[in-house]
Every structure is written in C-alpha cells, then in structure tokens.
Design an enzyme around this catalytic site. Structure first.
Site, mmCIF file in Angstrom:
data_model
loop_
_atom_site.group_PDB
_atom_site.id
_atom_site.type_symbol
_atom_site.label_atom_id
_atom_site.label_comp_id
_atom_site.label_asym_id
_atom_site.label_seq_id
_atom_site.Cartn_x
_atom_site.Cartn_y
_atom_site.Cartn_z
ATOM 1 C CB CYS A 61 -0.922 0.011 1.216
ATOM 2 S SG CYS A 61 -2.032 1.440 1.246
ATOM 3 C CD GLU B 190 -1.747 -1.794 -4.594
ATOM 4 O OE1 GLU B 190 -0.647 -1.651 -5.199
ATOM 5 O OE2 GLU B 190 -1.836 -2.005 -3.376
#
Length: 238
Positions: free
Chosen positions: A2, A102
């Site tokens: 993340c 992402e």
C-alpha cells in the site's frame, strides 16, 4: 503493498465512524503519500486522531531516513522483524482510508487503479506506530506510554507503517499484496488484543464488496491532490 491512499470522507463522519476527535479537522485528501503527516488512531489514545509521519522509523534508527523503506510491514513476519516486532506487541494503530491505489504494469507503462469499497465508505487499515528520538537512537526508549516531557520534544518523530497481507480476489489482479483492512468489530481487538488475537485478523478482506477502476496517471505525483484523481479514466487517456 500500500503506497498511496485516499481520505476524503468529511471529518465529522470520520469522528462518528471511529469514535475519535480531531484537534484540527483535516481537509479532503485524494493522494496520501509516504513521508506525509496523516491521521491515525493509536492504541494509547483511541479517542483522538493523531497525525503521524507515514514511514515507520525504528526507535534505534540512526536517522529519519530509516522510515523511507518501512511504509509497509508484512503480516507474516511482524513478530520476526526487529523494525516491527516491538510495535506489533505494544504500539498498534488504525489508519483510516476510503480507498487506495495500485499500479499495473502494461508494456512499458504502469496504469494506476483506485481500489475502494463499493459505497466509498471509510475503513481502517491495520497499522503500527513508533516514536523516534535522536538521543535514543542507540539505546532505545523504554516505555512509550503517554505523557511526560518526551511528548513535547521538538526532535521526536512519531511515525507509522501499514500492515499488508495476501490480496483478495479484486486486488490480486493488480498486485500481490494489499493492506490488512479490518472490519469495525475487529478494530478494538487490533488496538488492544494480545498478539495472538491480533494475528487472527491478518487475513485478506473479502473481495465481494470491493471495486477497482483505472485513474489518471496524475496520481503518480504526490503534488497532485484533487478530486479528479479518483475519477475513472479511459485506458487511452491515463
């Protein structure tokens, strides 16, 4: 992993959701990035949002740059890694978010995607926090409880890392890791439970409530932070 996330839910809604208050309500954030000061809920003060630097700096580190490589902590090795093991036992936190980004390699370029719950509601990512002071870099800090003169040390830096695990079905198409997302009824256990109880929470959040869509490559730069970053983008325009 993340490496970027969003937090644009209004402050009053975040206060109600986490039963915690802001000293200074933050504005909406569409591109939270490592190195920035961001709100978390710590186990030692669960009724207050604290602003910590993203990138955990171990108490024994020589300088702040140690946090640059510690924005995430792998769930599988929390008890083994010297950088995270003590924080895992004693200093856990909730990192509020309402989505994360992402990147997918496509040929010579990377396409960014925003991943969020299907109704954009806020959620908590499992985090660890630490306090670093230059004068204690070699000796350790001992007790990290609240209060005391150390809390006002202008050189002290409080920082955090986000715990990651295997991806769910949605994220698996984008990356091989994802943040540990806690259900609301798991958050108290993460903050105050034993390490065994906390370990039971470190699994992928079910994918049936999650969505993902491509967004503009403007999100690649932390200097860009506006609502357009979360809007769906056509593949030929990102």
């Amino acid at each position: 992993m993340c490496g970027r996330y969003t937090l644009f839910t209004p402050a009053d809604e975040l206060e109600a959701r986490f039963d915690a208050t802001f000293a200074e309500p933050p504005g909406p954030r569409y591109n939270c990035a490592p190195g920035q000061s961001l709100p978390v809920v710590r186990n030692d003060a669960p009724d207050t949002f604290r602003r910590l630097k993203w990138g955990l700096i171990p108490s024994w580190a020589d300088d702040e740059s140690a946090g640059n490589d510690r924005i995430n902590a792998r769930a599988e090795t929390l008890s083994e890694k010297a950088s995270f093991s003590e924080a895992y036992e004693r200093r856990r936190c909730l990192v509020p978010a309402d989505g994360f980004y992402e990147w997918v390699q496509e040929g010579e370029t990377k396409r960014p995607y925003r991943v969020a719950l299907d109704d954009d509601r806020p959620f908590a990512m499992a985090g660890l926090w630490e306090r670093w002071e230059p004068s204690h870099a070699q000796t350790g800090l001992g007790d990290f409880g609240g209060g005391g003169a150390a809390d006002t040390d202008p050189e002290a830096v409080e920082s955090f890392a986000i715990v990651t695990t295997e991806p769910n079905d949605v994220v698996a198409d984008l990356h091989h890791r994802m943040a540990v997302v806690l259900d609301p009824d798991e958050e108290e256990t993460w903050l105050h439970g034993s390490t065994d109880e906390a370990a039971a929470l470190l699994d992928p959040h079910p994918g049936d409530e999650w969505t993902a869509h491509p967004v503009s490559t403007r999100v690649n730069s932390p200097a860009n932070d506006d609502p357009s970053l979360i809007e769906p983008a056509e593949s030929d325009s990102i």
